[in-house]
Motif scaffolding. Structure first.
Motif, PDB file in Angstrom:
ATOM      1  N   LEU A   1      -1.468 -43.940  46.444  1.00 33.89           N
ATOM      2  CA  LEU A   1      -1.856 -42.528  46.349  1.00 33.89           C
ATOM      3  C   LEU A   1      -1.217 -41.720  47.469  1.00 33.89           C
ATOM      4  CD1 LEU A   1      -5.649 -42.833  45.453  1.00 33.89           C
ATOM      5  CD2 LEU A   1      -3.785 -42.106  43.946  1.00 33.89           C
ATOM      6  N   PHE A   2      -1.187 -42.286  48.686  1.00 37.08           N
ATOM      7  CA  PHE A   2      -0.561 -41.598  49.815  1.00 37.08           C
ATOM      8  C   PHE A   2       0.931 -41.374  49.547  1.00 37.08           C
ATOM      9  CE2 PHE A   2       1.822 -41.685  53.809  1.00 37.08           C
ATOM     10  CZ  PHE A   2       1.262 -40.586  54.443  1.00 37.08           C
ATOM     11  N   VAL A   3       1.606 -42.407  49.071  1.00 41.60           N
ATOM     12  CA  VAL A   3       3.050 -42.296  48.806  1.00 41.60           C
ATOM     13  C   VAL A   3       3.316 -41.239  47.743  1.00 41.60           C
ATOM     14  CG1 VAL A   3       5.059 -43.531  47.880  1.00 41.60           C
ATOM     15  CG2 VAL A   3       3.581 -44.620  49.577  1.00 41.60           C
ATOM     16  N   TRP A   4       2.548 -41.270  46.652  1.00 38.54           N
ATOM     17  CA  TRP A   4       2.760 -40.267  45.608  1.00 38.54           C
ATOM     18  C   TRP A   4       2.458 -38.866  46.127  1.00 38.54           C
ATOM     19  CZ3 TRP A   4      -0.214 -44.003  42.139  1.00 38.54           C
ATOM     20  CH2 TRP A   4       0.658 -44.942  41.594  1.00 38.54           C
ATOM     21  N   GLY A   5       1.429 -38.734  46.957  1.00 42.61           N
ATOM     22  CA  GLY A   5       1.126 -37.426  47.537  1.00 42.61           C
ATOM     23  C   GLY A   5       2.252 -36.938  48.422  1.00 42.61           C
ATOM     24  N   CYS A   6       2.806 -37.821  49.236  1.00 43.17           N
ATOM     25  CA  CYS A   6       3.940 -37.444  50.104  1.00 43.17           C
ATOM     26  C   CYS A   6       5.148 -37.055  49.267  1.00 43.17           C
ATOM     27  CB  CYS A   6       4.311 -38.589  51.041  1.00 43.17           C
ATOM     28  SG  CYS A   6       3.180 -38.793  52.410  1.00 43.17           S
ATOM     29  N   ARG A   7       5.417 -37.851  48.265  1.00 42.18           N
ATOM     30  CA  ARG A   7       6.566 -37.562  47.396  1.00 42.18           C
ATOM     31  C   ARG A   7       6.406 -36.210  46.712  1.00 42.18           C
ATOM     32  NH1 ARG A   7       7.664 -41.155  42.358  1.00 42.18           N
ATOM     33  NH2 ARG A   7       8.794 -39.576  41.234  1.00 42.18           N
TER      34      ARG A   7
END
Length: 180
Positions: A139-145
């Motif tokens: 979720l963090f990675v997708w949010g950053c992306r």
């Protein structure tokens, strides 16, 4: 079913195709995030089980992913019929399958970790908690992306990632609080 297929006045066919591709990518990401949050809750709930078994845990994860996927397909078809007054065409069904397929992929991580646990590399509760942690990290990675794609810079990306992470952590906290 995924994209409306409508073009704005003066839009080129290439722009319309790009817009539909963007709509499809956004819909696939939405489905993946929804499934991630759902499976995070499921694997945390499995840690609360008195004596979770490997097979039971794997079946729970797999059936949850399959059930969410099937429910999404049914809801998509129902809403399509309600909006258009007709059933989906073969092309629309293929598009719905393409958009919803990430729901099934979300189960891969937890199933792999349950399998590693079944081989004795780590205990099942640790595998389930690690699964939840990896889902929250996703979720963090997708949010950053997403934040980076918005073009507001790295700080915005991190804030977006942290906001998505907060949602995942909140799901875990609620499951743990309710489980006791």
């Amino acid at each position: 079913m995924v994209a409306s297929g409508r073009q704005s006045p003066g839009a080129t066919p290439e722009a319309a195709t790009a817009a539909r591709a963007g709509d499809t990518a956004a819909a696939r990401l939405k489905e993946r995030i929804y499934a991630t949050i759902t499976l995070t809750a499921v694997v945390v709930a499995l840690t609360e089980t008195a004596h979770p078994e490997h097979l039971e845990s794997a079946l729970t994860v797999a059936v949850t992913a399959l059930g969410v996927w099937l429910a999404t397909l049914v809801a998509d078809e129902q809403s399509h019929r309600a909006m258009t007054g007709r059933g989906a065409t073969l092309q629309e069904i293929r598009a719905a399958l393409h958009v919803s397929s990430p729901l099934l992929l979300t189960a891969a991580g937890p199933l792999v970790l349950i399998g590693i646990s079944a081989l004795g590399a780590l205990d099942l509760e640790s595998a389930l908690l690690l699964s939840a942690a990896l889902e929250v990290a996703a979720l963090f990675v997708w949010g950053c992306r997403t934040g980076l794609r918005m073009g507001n810079g790295p700080l915005s990306a991190v804030v977006s990632g942290l906001a998505d992470t907060l949602i995942g952590v909140s799901v875990i906290a609620v499951k743990l609080l309710v489980g006791h």
